[in-house]
Every structure is written in C-alpha cells, then in structure tokens.
Write a protein that holds these residues in place. Structure first.
Motif, short mmCIF file in Angstrom:
data_model
loop_
_atom_site.label_atom_id
_atom_site.label_comp_id
_atom_site.label_asym_id
_atom_site.label_seq_id
_atom_site.Cartn_x
_atom_site.Cartn_y
_atom_site.Cartn_z
N ALA A 281 1.99 -10.50 -6.11
CA ALA A 281 1.03 -10.95 -7.13
C ALA A 281 1.72 -11.13 -8.47
CB ALA A 281 -0.13 -9.95 -7.24
N ALA A 282 2.60 -10.19 -8.84
CA ALA A 282 3.34 -10.33 -10.10
C ALA A 282 4.21 -11.58 -10.09
CB ALA A 282 4.20 -9.08 -10.33
N VAL A 283 4.87 -11.82 -8.96
CA VAL A 283 5.70 -13.01 -8.82
C VAL A 283 4.84 -14.27 -8.94
CG1 VAL A 283 7.10 -14.33 -7.18
CG2 VAL A 283 7.50 -11.88 -7.47
N TYR A 284 3.64 -14.24 -8.36
CA TYR A 284 2.73 -15.39 -8.44
C TYR A 284 2.33 -15.67 -9.89
CZ TYR A 284 -1.62 -18.02 -8.30
OH TYR A 284 -2.60 -18.95 -8.55
N PHE A 285 1.89 -14.64 -10.61
CA PHE A 285 1.46 -14.84 -11.99
C PHE A 285 2.60 -15.35 -12.86
CE2 PHE A 285 -1.70 -11.36 -10.88
CZ PHE A 285 -2.75 -12.25 -10.75
N LEU A 286 3.82 -14.88 -12.61
CA LEU A 286 4.96 -15.33 -13.40
C LEU A 286 5.40 -16.74 -13.01
CD1 LEU A 286 7.09 -12.05 -13.39
CD2 LEU A 286 5.92 -13.05 -15.36
N SER A 287 5.24 -17.10 -11.74
CA SER A 287 5.72 -18.40 -11.26
C SER A 287 4.74 -19.53 -11.54
CB SER A 287 6.01 -18.33 -9.76
OG SER A 287 6.98 -17.35 -9.45
N TYR A 288 3.46 -19.26 -11.37
CA TYR A 288 2.46 -20.33 -11.44
C TYR A 288 1.65 -20.34 -12.74
CZ TYR A 288 3.18 -21.48 -6.52
OH TYR A 288 3.73 -21.89 -5.33
N THR A 289 1.74 -19.27 -13.53
CA THR A 289 1.00 -19.21 -14.78
C THR A 289 1.94 -18.69 -15.88
OG1 THR A 289 0.24 -16.88 -14.71
CG2 THR A 289 -0.99 -18.48 -13.37
N THR A 290 1.41 -18.63 -17.08
CA THR A 290 2.16 -18.02 -18.19
C THR A 290 1.53 -16.68 -18.56
OG1 THR A 290 0.81 -19.29 -19.75
CG2 THR A 290 2.96 -20.22 -19.12
N ASN A 291 0.73 -16.12 -17.67
CA ASN A 291 0.08 -14.84 -17.91
C ASN A 291 1.02 -13.71 -17.54
OD1 ASN A 291 -1.72 -12.77 -18.36
ND2 ASN A 291 -3.40 -13.73 -17.23
N TRP A 292 2.09 -13.55 -18.30
CA TRP A 292 3.09 -12.54 -17.98
C TRP A 292 2.55 -11.12 -18.20
CZ3 TRP A 292 4.70 -9.10 -21.67
CH2 TRP A 292 4.43 -9.41 -23.00
N TYR B 68 -9.67 10.18 4.82
CA TYR B 68 -8.50 9.34 5.05
C TYR B 68 -8.87 7.95 5.56
CZ TYR B 68 -5.94 13.67 4.40
OH TYR B 68 -5.44 14.83 3.86
N VAL B 69 -10.04 7.81 6.15
CA VAL B 69 -10.50 6.48 6.56
C VAL B 69 -10.73 5.61 5.33
CG1 VAL B 69 -12.36 5.22 7.70
CG2 VAL B 69 -11.46 7.29 8.73
N HIS B 70 -11.23 6.22 4.24
CA HIS B 70 -11.41 5.47 3.00
C HIS B 70 -10.07 4.98 2.46
CE1 HIS B 70 -15.43 7.80 2.21
NE2 HIS B 70 -15.49 6.97 3.24
N LEU B 71 -9.04 5.81 2.57
CA LEU B 71 -7.70 5.39 2.14
C LEU B 71 -7.21 4.22 2.99
CD1 LEU B 71 -7.86 8.15 0.65
CD2 LEU B 71 -5.42 8.42 1.13
N MET B 72 -7.44 4.32 4.30
CA MET B 72 -7.05 3.20 5.17
C MET B 72 -7.76 1.93 4.74
SD MET B 72 -7.45 5.04 8.90
CE MET B 72 -7.13 6.79 9.06
N LEU B 73 -9.04 2.04 4.41
CA LEU B 73 -9.82 0.87 4.01
C LEU B 73 -9.24 0.24 2.75
CD1 LEU B 73 -12.27 -0.98 4.33
CD2 LEU B 73 -13.61 0.70 3.04
N VAL B 74 -8.91 1.07 1.76
CA VAL B 74 -8.33 0.56 0.51
C VAL B 74 -7.01 -0.15 0.80
CG1 VAL B 74 -7.33 1.21 -1.72
CG2 VAL B 74 -9.47 2.25 -0.96
N GLY B 75 -6.17 0.47 1.63
CA GLY B 75 -4.89 -0.15 1.96
C GLY B 75 -5.06 -1.45 2.71
N ASN B 76 -5.97 -1.48 3.68
CA ASN B 76 -6.18 -2.70 4.45
C ASN B 76 -6.77 -3.82 3.62
OD1 ASN B 76 -5.18 -1.52 6.82
ND2 ASN B 76 -7.19 -0.75 7.42
N VAL B 77 -7.61 -3.47 2.63
CA VAL B 77 -8.15 -4.48 1.74
C VAL B 77 -7.03 -5.11 0.90
CG1 VAL B 77 -9.63 -4.80 -0.30
CG2 VAL B 77 -10.49 -3.56 1.68
N SER B 78 -5.93 -4.38 0.71
CA SER B 78 -4.77 -4.95 0.00
C SER B 78 -4.27 -6.20 0.72
CB SER B 78 -3.64 -3.92 -0.10
OG SER B 78 -4.03 -2.80 -0.86
N LEU B 79 -4.40 -6.22 2.05
CA LEU B 79 -4.00 -7.40 2.80
C LEU B 79 -4.86 -8.61 2.44
CD1 LEU B 79 -3.34 -5.90 6.36
CD2 LEU B 79 -1.65 -6.57 4.64
N VAL B 80 -6.13 -8.35 2.15
CA VAL B 80 -7.00 -9.45 1.70
C VAL B 80 -6.50 -9.99 0.37
CG1 VAL B 80 -9.36 -10.11 1.10
CG2 VAL B 80 -8.97 -8.44 2.92
N GLY B 81 -6.10 -9.08 -0.52
CA GLY B 81 -5.52 -9.52 -1.79
C GLY B 81 -4.25 -10.32 -1.61
#
Length: 599
Positions: A177-188, A106-119
């Motif tokens: 992230a989806a909102v960013y790609f749609l707002s700032y790029t045309t990479n829908w 479960y610590v690995h799951l926490m790590l994956v989730g917390n890395v989402s904050l970096v994203g």
C-alpha cells in the motif's frame, strides 16, 4: 490514428452502451467476490479459538500490560521486542479485542489478518485501474485472477493462526500500500503512515523505508515548484522520518536468545530462495513438491529480475535526465524530458520487496532444511509475486493480446485455487485437530475428567468448545471393544504410529484420534488420514480420504511415564468409541532445556 470499432461490439447504433457493456462491471465485481466468499466459508468452518505457539505471547502481553501501573510501562509492553520483530499491531489488535469482548479471541485475530488480504486485493485492483484506464468497466473482470491467487487454501497456516494472520498478511498489505501511494499518487504522508504500520507489524516491514526513498527519488519530477524546480521536501521528510522510525525500532534491540542459525552454503541458499519464491507450486499434484517449487521460484525470480532489468534499460533516458537534474538542480529548471510511468516504479519496488523478503527468509531458515521453506506461512510472497507478474502483463500488453492474457490468468488462477483446496485440505483438518487436542492436553492434566486451567488463561482467554466435551465419559472409561491393529516404530524423540484399516470418518471433527493413558493422566493426539489422489477421488472432498492413518507422538509433549495406547473414533453422528491397541509407549518427558523457536 485509431480504427473505430463496429457499433455492435461496444455500443448500440443509438450511441448508448450495449447491454453487455452496462452489465460488465457488476459481473466482474461478482466474480471478484466469489473466491473471497469460498475462502471465508472454509475459514469459518475450520477456525477454532485455540492459541498456537506465539499466540500464547499475546495472552502474556495482556497480563503484563495490565500489571504495568505507568503509561511508559504500558508503552514498553506494546513495543517490547518479540524475536526479531516489533509486533505492535498484533498487540494493539489483541488489546482492542480484549477491551471490547472481555476475552482475547484468536478467531477475531484471524479475521483481522484475513481481511488484510481484502485490502491487498484492493491495492492490486487500484493499481490495475490506474495503469489501464482504457479498460474502463472491464477492470473488475481483469482483476478476478488477483482474488483467486490471494484467496485459497494454500494460505491455510496463516489464515487459521491468530498472530500469524495479523503479522504475515498485514505486513504485505502495509508495504505494498505504501508503494502504491508513492508510485501512483503524491500522497507521501499516507504512505509514511502505512510504512510505520509495516515496521511495527513485522521485521521485513523495514524494507519500506529504502524502497520509499528510491520511489520519491525516481518521482522527483512529479514534485516540482511553480518555477519547475525540483521539490526535495517530501524526500527529505521521508528520509528524516525513516531515520527516526528505524532508530526507535532498534533502540534496545537484542539478538533473540537461544535461537540457533545454521548458515547454508551458496548453492543451498539459492535453492532456498527459489523455494520460497515458488512455494505456491506445492499445490500442484506432483511427487516432488520441493523440486517443482524450486523450478517455479527460479522462473519467477528470472521473470521479476528480467523485467526489472529490461525496464531499467528502456528507461535509461529518464534515469539520465533525472541524474542531470540532480547534479545541476539550480540550472535544471525546465520540465523533465523523460519520466517514469507509475506501473514501472510500482513493479520495481514490489519486486524488490518480494525478492528481498524471500532472500531473507531463505538466509535465516534454509539451514533448518529447505523443505521448511515451502510451508504455508511463507507462501504469501510467492502468491504476491504471481499477482504482480499478472498485473504487469495487464498494464503493458496491447489490447489484442490482453484478452488472451486475461483468459490465461483466469484459467491458471482458478485451477491453482481448486487444486489448493484439495491439496491442503488434509493440513487444514489436521491443524484444527492439533489445536483442539492440545487444548485438551493443557486443560485435563489428571487421571479423571477434571478441568484445570491457570489463572492467566482463565482471565484472558475462554475455553473453546471442542469435539471431546461430550466424549469425556468415553475418553476416561473402559475400552471393551476389539483391539485395533497398529504398528509402532521408534523415531527420534518419540514414536510413529500407523494403521491401515480404520475408515475415514469425516471432514471436520469426525475422525480418528490417538489416546495415551497412564495412571496419572491422559493425552489426545491428532492423526493424518491416508488419502488418494484428487483424480481418484473424482474431485469430491468426501472421497479424498481412505482407510488408515499415521501419527507421531513425541516425548517433548508428554510427561515421563508408561502409557497404554488407545484409538478414539469420533463419527459424524457425534458418537464416540474407544478401542484398545494392546500397545504401550514410554515417554522420557520434556527436555530440561528447550531451544528457542524463531518462527
């Protein structure tokens, strides 16, 4: 016409960038990393590989997945409904972790989730850089408040809870992230992929589909054919994909059994909505945390809605031009007279997601008590709202005011983060103790120190080393020392236990624990250490806690019987002392039927 700045401010007289200008990007990056490192060190210190609540469902998923003999059966287990969510991403991460390490950690799951904050931080930084290209090398410096807002101990519940870290953190990343790609790029297409990830992470990820459609509608002028005709392909493809994904999401969907919703009145619902929006304010040292959260939430809601309303008004010509082109697509072949800036579209969409999710949480949870809405698991939306408001200020303010905005953002975000590390340290410590004592109670179910575990747990999850491993002779031994004075009060469903004299022991596992013993078995329980204000503690974590503790023992977690109550004292020197209280408690045992939790 612009006024040229003196060469000494920006460049040397030779025309080369000044030393400060050359070093600024690196300094900004280092300052950006500091809150992440502090967050990571605190997480590493307190994270423990013990499941909590829904974490057990991930272990059960692995067992069910292995028992399926067909591909369709395994796919069903991945997409099977969990409460009102499809937690496919959680299950995929759990499955991958199990395949790689032969156990679910479960610590690995926490790590994956917390890395989402970096994203998520990366998305905000990218939006800032695209919104203010004139900042050039200063963009990292202006992004530092994002890091302090996202990486702090007010996120304690999600950051130390495996399943919740992946679900509650990454869904915000995927949507924004989806909102960013749609707002700032045309990479829908990339936005579509992140939209799918949002949907199979948490229920509120479904909001990405109407938001994405509206963004593509607003940005139609950016999708044009060679003859300047509007290109409807991306919008139609998005709509078709959204219908398919949403239809699959609700195929076989059932309302969670046993979950009781208490619908609040309009006034209570409004208070609940503001509480979720302003939950970050709980870190402030005040005697009325709920009130200050509601106040901040009201101000944030007003700010987000006000900016959206004003920008809709200022973009009325662009809206009218878009409407004209939609009504007469065959004749409107010229270039659009007005378009929407990416930051405007990004702000509208993120504000709608944050306000909408907060409203849904308030609608579903306010009936159980407004106080619950400022708990840590919901703070992500309040913090994201603050980050969005700061971003909009950076994007829209003129340069003379921008430095003041930066200084205010730095001062406010750093102060907030520092306060959070003191305000929520007690919750973080208690959380770790709650998890480890629960593990003891699951694995020591007899009158002696014999370890026991069910076959599913043994196969899929390891036993996590805990403070009590070396204390078992003391835990199951006699207690000849002088008794500890405690007061016991009967409360609904159990007992409240308080002490005013025992000194605080430490900041990790060294602490006081309650021990309940009957002829059949022994239980351990965590306590809340008494604490003083940050000012009296002189902002030193080791001085925050003072003599005394309080705790609660509920019959729902204790087998029926009569128990002698003891105090287990664990010191920083890894010494253990068991002292009697000369008190007993009586448990009626867990209820026959347990109401389902909709966490």
């Amino acid at each position: 016409m612009t006024t040229e700045q003196p060469a000494t401010n920006n460049t040397h007289r030779s025309g080369k960038p000044s030393l400060i200008r050359r070093w600024l990007p690196g300094v900004g990056l280092m300052l950006l990393v500091v809150p992440i490192l502090i967050f990571g060190l605190i997480w590493h210190k307190y994270a423990v590989n013990v499941p909590k609540w829904d974490d057990h469902a991930l272990r059960a998923f692995l067992s069910s997945f292995d028992q399926e003999s067909t591909l369709t059966g395994k796919i069903y287990q991945l997409f099977k409904q969990h409460n009102e969510h499809r937690i496919v991403v959680d299950r995929l991460v759990s499955l991958l972790d199990y395949q790689l390490f032969n156990k679910l950690n479960y610590v690995h799951l926490m790590l994956v989730g917390n890395v989402s904050l970096v994203g998520l931080l990366w998305v905000f930084v990218a939006a800032l850089r695209r919104s203010r290209p004139d900042l050039s090398g200063q963009s990292m410096l202006y992004a530092v408040p994002f890091a302090w807002l996202l990486f702090n101990l007010s996120q304690w519940e999600n950051m130390f809870w495996g399943m919740a870290a992946v679900q509650n953190f990454s869904v915000v990343l995927w949507v924004i992230a989806a909102v960013y790609f749609l707002s700032y790029t045309t990479n829908w297409r990339l936005a579509f992929v992140t939209g799918v990830l949002a949907t199979i992470t948490s229920g509120n990820g479904l909001m990405v589909w109407p938001l994405g459609f509206l963004i593509l509608l607003l940005r139609l002028p950016d999708y044009t054919e060679k003859d300047n005709r509007l290109k409807f392909g991306p919008m139609i493809s998005w709509l078709a994909g959204a219908v398919l994904v949403v239809a699959l999401y609700f195929t076989g969907f059932e309302k969670p059994d046993g979950v009781k919703y208490v619908r609040p009145g309009v006034l209570e619902l409004g208070k609940g909505w503001f509480a979720v929006m302003g939950a970050a304010a709980e870190a402030l040292p005040t005697n009325s945390p709920l009130r200050i959260c509601i106040l901040l939430g009201g101000l944030m809601t007003l700010a987000l809605a006000g900016i959206t309303g004003w920008s809709l008004f200022t973009n009325r010509l662009a809206l009218g031009d878009l409407f004209r082109r939609l009504m007469t697509p065959k004749t409107a072949t010229g270039k659009p007279a007005y378009t929407f800036s990416p930051i405007t579209v990004f702000f509208w969409s993120c504000a709608a997601f944050i306000l909408g999710t907060s409203a849904v949480v308030a609608w579903a949870r306010t009936g159980a008590g407004v106080d619950l809405l400022i708990t840590s698991r919901y703070k992500m939306y309040s913090l994201a709202g603050l980050a969005l408001l700061y971003l909009y200020g950076v994007a829209m303010l003129p340069k003379p005011a921008l430095r003041w905005w930066l200084m205010g953002g730095l001062a406010g975000s750093v102060l907030f983060a520092v306060l959070s590390y003191f305000s929520f340290l007690n919750e973080t410590i208690w959380w770790r103790h709650w998890l480890t004592t629960n593990q003891f109670n699951w694995t020591h179910s007899s009158s002696n120190a014999t370890f026991s575990s069910d076959s599913v747990s043994q196969r899929y999850t390891p036993h996590s080393p805990a403070f009590y491993d070396n204390a078992l002779p003391v835990i199951y031994g006699s207690a000849p020392q002088a008794p500890v004075a405690v007061s016991i009060t009967k409360i609904q469903g159990g007992y409240s236990v308080k002490n005013e004299t025992l000194p605080a022991q430490g900041l990790v596992d060294a602490s006081t624990y309650l021990l309940a013993r009957s002829p059949k078995r022994t239980y351990l329980f965590p306590v809340w250490q008494h604490q003083q204000s940050m000012v009296k503690a002189r902002f030193r974590p080791g001085s925050l806690f003072v003599n005394g503790f309080e705790s609660a023992i509920y019959s729902a977690g204790v087998d029926a019987g009569t128990y002698q109550l003891f105090v287990l004292i664990v010191s920083n020197a890894n010494t253990y002392e068991l002292r009697p209280t000369n008190q007993i408690i009586v448990s009626s045992g867990p209820p026959e039927t347990v109401e389902a939790k909709n966490w």
